[in-house]
Design a protein around this motif. Structure first.
Motif, PDB file in Angstrom:
ATOM      1  N   GLU A 162       0.638  -1.253  -0.014  1.00 38.55           N
ATOM      2  CA  GLU A 162       0.123   0.143  -0.079  1.00 38.55           C
ATOM      3  C   GLU A 162       0.897   1.143   0.150  1.00 38.55           C
ATOM      4  O   GLU A 162       0.413   2.296  -0.492  1.00 38.55           O
ATOM      5  CB  GLU A 162      -1.093   0.016   1.269  1.00 38.55           C
ATOM      6  CG  GLU A 162      -0.118  -0.080   2.567  1.00 38.55           C
ATOM      7  CD  GLU A 162      -1.024   0.013   3.696  1.00 38.55           C
ATOM      8  OE1 GLU A 162      -1.772   1.110   3.877  1.00 38.55           O
ATOM      9  OE2 GLU A 162      -1.218  -0.720   4.624  1.00 38.55           O
ATOM     10  N   PHE A 163       2.020   1.281   0.685  1.00 35.77           N
ATOM     11  CA  PHE A 163       3.073   2.467   0.785  1.00 35.77           C
ATOM     12  C   PHE A 163       3.501   2.584  -0.702  1.00 35.77           C
ATOM     13  O   PHE A 163       3.708   3.797  -1.152  1.00 35.77           O
ATOM     14  CB  PHE A 163       3.963   2.242   1.784  1.00 35.77           C
ATOM     15  CG  PHE A 163       3.306   2.071   3.093  1.00 35.77           C
ATOM     16  CD1 PHE A 163       2.760   3.161   3.704  1.00 35.77           C
ATOM     17  CD2 PHE A 163       3.168   0.969   3.880  1.00 35.77           C
ATOM     18  CE1 PHE A 163       2.251   3.383   5.180  1.00 35.77           C
ATOM     19  CE2 PHE A 163       2.468   0.903   5.075  1.00 35.77           C
ATOM     20  CZ  PHE A 163       2.183   2.122   5.770  1.00 35.77           C
ATOM     21  N   ASP A 164       4.107   1.728  -1.284  1.00 32.53           N
ATOM     22  CA  ASP A 164       4.549   1.715  -2.726  1.00 32.53           C
ATOM     23  C   ASP A 164       3.372   2.298  -3.737  1.00 32.53           C
ATOM     24  O   ASP A 164       3.929   3.247  -4.301  1.00 32.53           O
ATOM     25  CB  ASP A 164       4.983   0.442  -3.282  1.00 32.53           C
ATOM     26  CG  ASP A 164       6.204  -0.246  -2.578  1.00 32.53           C
ATOM     27  OD1 ASP A 164       6.885   0.426  -2.128  1.00 32.53           O
ATOM     28  OD2 ASP A 164       6.200  -1.443  -2.414  1.00 32.53           O
ATOM     29  N   LYS A 169       1.668   6.552  -6.794  1.00 31.88           N
ATOM     30  CA  LYS A 169       0.426   7.513  -7.542  1.00 31.88           C
ATOM     31  C   LYS A 169       0.769   9.047  -7.111  1.00 31.88           C
ATOM     32  O   LYS A 169       0.703   9.947  -8.225  1.00 31.88           O
ATOM     33  CB  LYS A 169      -0.584   7.123  -6.731  1.00 31.88           C
ATOM     34  CG  LYS A 169      -1.405   5.873  -7.305  1.00 31.88           C
ATOM     35  CD  LYS A 169      -2.919   5.444  -6.806  1.00 31.88           C
ATOM     36  CE  LYS A 169      -3.447   4.562  -7.443  1.00 31.88           C
ATOM     37  NZ  LYS A 169      -4.578   4.138  -6.768  1.00 31.88           N
ATOM     38  N   ARG A 170       1.389   9.357  -6.006  1.00 31.02           N
ATOM     39  CA  ARG A 170       1.334  10.858  -5.651  1.00 31.02           C
ATOM     40  C   ARG A 170       2.922  11.300  -6.540  1.00 31.02           C
ATOM     41  O   ARG A 170       2.608  12.399  -7.367  1.00 31.02           O
ATOM     42  CB  ARG A 170       1.790  11.038  -4.029  1.00 31.02           C
ATOM     43  CG  ARG A 170       1.591  12.493  -3.884  1.00 31.02           C
ATOM     44  CD  ARG A 170       1.386  12.672  -2.500  1.00 31.02           C
ATOM     45  NE  ARG A 170       1.664  14.009  -2.110  1.00 31.02           N
ATOM     46  CZ  ARG A 170       1.418  14.397  -0.826  1.00 31.02           C
ATOM     47  NH1 ARG A 170       1.413  13.472   0.132  1.00 31.02           N
ATOM     48  NH2 ARG A 170       1.847  15.799  -0.341  1.00 31.02           N
ATOM     49  N   LEU A 171       3.728  10.640  -6.672  1.00 32.92           N
ATOM     50  CA  LEU A 171       4.959  11.153  -7.544  1.00 32.92           C
ATOM     51  C   LEU A 171       4.665  11.286  -9.073  1.00 32.92           C
ATOM     52  O   LEU A 171       5.162  12.110  -9.477  1.00 32.92           O
ATOM     53  CB  LEU A 171       6.130  10.002  -7.289  1.00 32.92           C
ATOM     54  CG  LEU A 171       6.703  10.417  -5.981  1.00 32.92           C
ATOM     55  CD1 LEU A 171       7.976   9.343  -5.777  1.00 32.92           C
ATOM     56  CD2 LEU A 171       7.576  12.003  -5.518  1.00 32.92           C
ATOM     57  N   SER A 172       4.010  10.269  -9.386  1.00 27.19           N
ATOM     58  CA  SER A 172       3.426  10.257 -11.007  1.00 27.19           C
ATOM     59  C   SER A 172       2.784  11.461 -11.498  1.00 27.19           C
ATOM     60  O   SER A 172       2.612  11.761 -12.528  1.00 27.19           O
ATOM     61  CB  SER A 172       2.742   9.092 -11.376  1.00 27.19           C
ATOM     62  OG  SER A 172       3.594   7.959 -11.261  1.00 27.19           O
ATOM     63  N   ASN A 176       8.354  12.177 -13.941  1.00 31.92           N
ATOM     64  CA  ASN A 176       8.461  10.902 -14.628  1.00 31.92           C
ATOM     65  C   ASN A 176       9.001  10.020 -13.777  1.00 31.92           C
ATOM     66  O   ASN A 176      10.026  10.216 -13.055  1.00 31.92           O
ATOM     67  CB  ASN A 176       9.386  11.135 -15.904  1.00 31.92           C
ATOM     68  CG  ASN A 176       8.654  11.860 -16.932  1.00 31.92           C
ATOM     69  OD1 ASN A 176       7.758  11.726 -17.430  1.00 31.92           O
ATOM     70  ND2 ASN A 176       9.552  12.930 -17.376  1.00 31.92           N
ATOM     71  N   VAL A 177       8.142   9.035 -13.451  1.00 32.63           N
ATOM     72  CA  VAL A 177       8.821   7.917 -12.435  1.00 32.63           C
ATOM     73  C   VAL A 177       8.974   6.743 -13.087  1.00 32.63           C
ATOM     74  O   VAL A 177       8.110   6.210 -13.926  1.00 32.63           O
ATOM     75  CB  VAL A 177       7.605   7.590 -11.459  1.00 32.63           C
ATOM     76  CG1 VAL A 177       7.951   6.713 -10.428  1.00 32.63           C
ATOM     77  CG2 VAL A 177       7.212   8.960 -10.509  1.00 32.63           C
ATOM     78  N   ILE A 178      10.103   5.958 -12.685  1.00 33.58           N
ATOM     79  CA  ILE A 178      10.693   4.849 -13.300  1.00 33.58           C
ATOM     80  C   ILE A 178      10.797   3.883 -12.490  1.00 33.58           C
ATOM     81  O   ILE A 178      11.651   4.143 -11.285  1.00 33.58           O
ATOM     82  CB  ILE A 178      12.063   5.064 -14.038  1.00 33.58           C
ATOM     83  CG1 ILE A 178      11.527   5.878 -15.491  1.00 33.58           C
ATOM     84  CG2 ILE A 178      12.539   3.695 -14.712  1.00 33.58           C
ATOM     85  CD1 ILE A 178      12.875   6.114 -15.983  1.00 33.58           C
ATOM     86  N   LYS A 208      -3.374   1.104 -12.142  1.00 30.44           N
ATOM     87  CA  LYS A 208      -3.521   2.174 -13.245  1.00 30.44           C
ATOM     88  C   LYS A 208      -2.645   3.253 -12.894  1.00 30.44           C
ATOM     89  O   LYS A 208      -2.970   4.592 -13.134  1.00 30.44           O
ATOM     90  CB  LYS A 208      -4.743   2.430 -13.808  1.00 30.44           C
ATOM     91  CG  LYS A 208      -5.539   1.445 -14.271  1.00 30.44           C
ATOM     92  CD  LYS A 208      -6.995   1.808 -14.782  1.00 30.44           C
ATOM     93  CE  LYS A 208      -7.726   0.607 -15.052  1.00 30.44           C
ATOM     94  NZ  LYS A 208      -7.078  -0.389 -16.243  1.00 30.44           N
ATOM     95  N   ILE A 209      -1.096   3.155 -12.484  1.00 27.50           N
ATOM     96  CA  ILE A 209      -0.406   4.102 -12.141  1.00 27.50           C
ATOM     97  C   ILE A 209       0.509   4.733 -13.264  1.00 27.50           C
ATOM     98  O   ILE A 209       0.866   3.810 -13.733  1.00 27.50           O
ATOM     99  CB  ILE A 209       0.619   3.674 -10.891  1.00 27.50           C
ATOM    100  CG1 ILE A 209      -0.042   2.956  -9.802  1.00 27.50           C
ATOM    101  CG2 ILE A 209       1.455   4.827 -10.384  1.00 27.50           C
ATOM    102  CD1 ILE A 209       0.868   2.339  -8.705  1.00 27.50           C
ATOM    103  N   PRO A 210       0.490   5.920 -13.438  1.00 25.52           N
ATOM    104  CA  PRO A 210       0.754   6.524 -14.635  1.00 25.52           C
ATOM    105  C   PRO A 210       2.404   6.790 -14.609  1.00 25.52           C
ATOM    106  O   PRO A 210       2.771   7.720 -14.691  1.00 25.52           O
ATOM    107  CB  PRO A 210       0.002   7.828 -14.826  1.00 25.52           C
ATOM    108  CG  PRO A 210      -0.120   8.113 -13.643  1.00 25.52           C
ATOM    109  CD  PRO A 210      -0.298   7.067 -12.782  1.00 25.52           C
TER     110      PRO A 210
END
Length: 361
Positions: A162-164, A169-172, A176-178, A208-210
Motif C-alpha cells: 500500500e505504501f509503494d 501515484k503521488r509522485l507520478s 516522470n517515475v521509473i 493504473k499508475i501513470p
C-alpha cells in the motif's frame, strides 16, 4: 532583438532517487558514478567550486552539490545532490545531477517524507515560473527541474504494497517515475521472473499508475470515440503484454522501438558493486569484472546483462530517453503545475477560493 544563441549550451539532466531505507539507492548512485568514471566520459562541472541548490527540507535551506562521494557507503540521512559534466552521443555535453534522498522509514512518517519530496519538485517548478515571469530573464539560469525519479522497490516484496502504491501515484502526478528493483542479487532468476510481471500488473492493470512510458487509456478512449463512433470497439488490452503484442517490432521506427524496449524491460533490476569497507571503493575481482560482487562461490558482474538491467537503464537515462524525459517534464508536468498555480492565483485574487490548508498527512 535576436533570440539568444543556444550554440554550445550545456543541457542539464536531473535525476532523483527515492525509496525505502535499505533498498540500495545510494549504492546505485555510487555505481552509476563509477561507470561514468570508467567510461572516462565525465568532467566535474566548475571543479573546485562549491555550489548550492535549494533543498526540499524547506524553501530557504539548501543542499550542497558535492564534488565526490568518499569513504564507506553509509545510509543517507540528509538529502544531497552530486553533479557530473559528461559527454554523451554526438559530442553533446550535459550536466547530470543526481538527487539522493533519505529512505522512507517508519510507516507513520511516509506521508510527511513524501510531502517534502513533492514540495521540492514543485519548488523547482516555482523557480522556473518566477524566471519566466521576469521582464528580463537570466540567460545563465540553470534548469533545476526534476526530469526523472527512480523509485526503488524492495526485492524482498512479492508485489507492491500500500505504501509503494501511495508513493508511486503521488509522485507520478509531478514527475516522470521509473520503477527500479534494487539489490537484485538477492533474487534468484525464478524470483526475478515472478516479481517483474507482478509489479507491472499492479502498475498497469490493477492500480493504473501513470509511471513514465505507460500507455494512456484516456487518450485511447478519446481516439476511439472519434474514430469508432457508432461501431463496435475492439477490446482494449488488459495487460501490458497484450498491449505490446499489438506491435511488430521490426516494422516500427526507431523512436517506437526505443519505447517498446523500455516497456519490455521495466521494472529495471540493478545490482551495486561491492565496496571496500574502509574506502568505499569497488573491490578488485578480475580484469574482466570492473564493478562486481564476490560471493566466494563465484562472482557476478554488476554491468553484465545476464545479472541486471544496469547498462540498459544507464543507456535509457542518458541516451535513448533523456530528451523524452526532459520534454515530458516541461510539456506535461511543468505546464500542468503552471496552469494550476496561475488558476489558483486568479481565483484567489477575485475571492473565489480560500487559502489552501496544508494537509496533516
Amino acid at each position: 532583438m535576436t533570440p539568444r544563441s543556444r550554440k554550445n549550451q550545456i543541457s542539464h539532466f536531473n535525476v532523483m532517487v527515492v525509496g525505502f531505507s535499505g533498498v540500495g539507492k545510494t549504492s546505485f548512485v555510487r555505481t552509476l558514478l563509477e561507470t561514468l568514471s570508467l567510461d572516462q566520459a565525465n568532467t566535474i562541472a566548475n571543479n573546485g567550486n562549491k555550489k548550492r541548490r535549494d533543498s526540499f527540507m524547506s524553501e530557504n535551506s539548501s543542499i550542497l552539490v558535492q564534488e565526490q562521494l568518499q569513504g564507506p557507503i553509509e545510509r543517507t540521512t540528509q538529502p544531497y545532490t552530486i553533479s557530473r559534466e559528461i559527454e554523451v552521443e554526438k559530442k553533446e555535453r550535459i550536466i547530470l545531477t543526481i538527487i539522493d534522498t533519505p529512505g522512507f522509514g517508519a510507516e507513520y512518517l511516509v506521508d510527511k517524507q513524501l510531502h517534502d519530496i513533492t514540495k521540492y519538485i514543485e519548488h523547482q517548478f516555482d523557480l522556473t515560473l518566477q524566471e519566466e515571469s521576469k521582464v528580463k530573464r537570466n540567460p545563465k539560469a540553470v534548469d533545476t527541474q526534476v526530469h526523472c525519479c527512480l523509485y526503488f522497490i524492495d526485492p524482498k516484496k512479492s508485489a507492491l504494497d500500500e505504501f509503494d502504491i501511495r508513493i508511486l501515484k503521488r509522485l507520478s502526478n509531478r514527475v516522470n517515475v521509473i520503477p527500479i528493483i534494487g539489490k537484485a542479487d538477492n533474487l534468484t532468476l525464478a524470483q526475478r521472473n515472478r516479481l517483474k510481471p507482478s509489479i507491472i500488473k499492479d502498475i498497469y492493470t490493477t492500480y493504473k499508475i501513470p509511471v513514465y512510458g505507460m500507455p494512456d487509456d484516456d487518450e485511447d478512449d478519446e481516439d476511439d470515440d472519434e474514430e469508432e463512433e457508432g461501431s463496435k470497439k475492439e477490446t482494449k488490452p488488459t495487460t501490458l503484454d497484450q498491449f505490446l503484442q499489438q506491435f511488430d517490432y521490426e516494422k516500427e521506427d526507431n523512436d517506437t522501438q526505443s519505447v517498446l524496449d523500455y516497456l519490455h524491460t521495466i521494472p529495471f533490476t540493478v545490482i551495486a558493486y561491492e565496496d571496500e569497507p574502509e574506502t568505499g571503493n569497488p573491490i578488485e575481482i578480475s580484469p574482466d569484472i570492473k564493478l562486481g560482487r564476490d560471493f566466494g562461490w563465484g562472482s557476478i558482474d554488476c554491468l553484465g546483462e545476464k545479472y541486471s538491467d544496469f547498462v540498459k537503464l544507464k543507456h535509457m537515462l542518458l541516451s535513448s530517453h533523456r530528451r523524452y524525459l526532459q520534454l515530458d517534464t516541461v510539456e506535461r508536468y511543468y505546464e500542468q503545475y503552471r496552469t494550476e498555480r496561475l488558476m489558483y492565483k486568479r481565483a484567489t485574487k477575485i475571492g473565489m477560493v480560500a487559502p489552501p490548508v496544508t494537509p496533516s498527512s
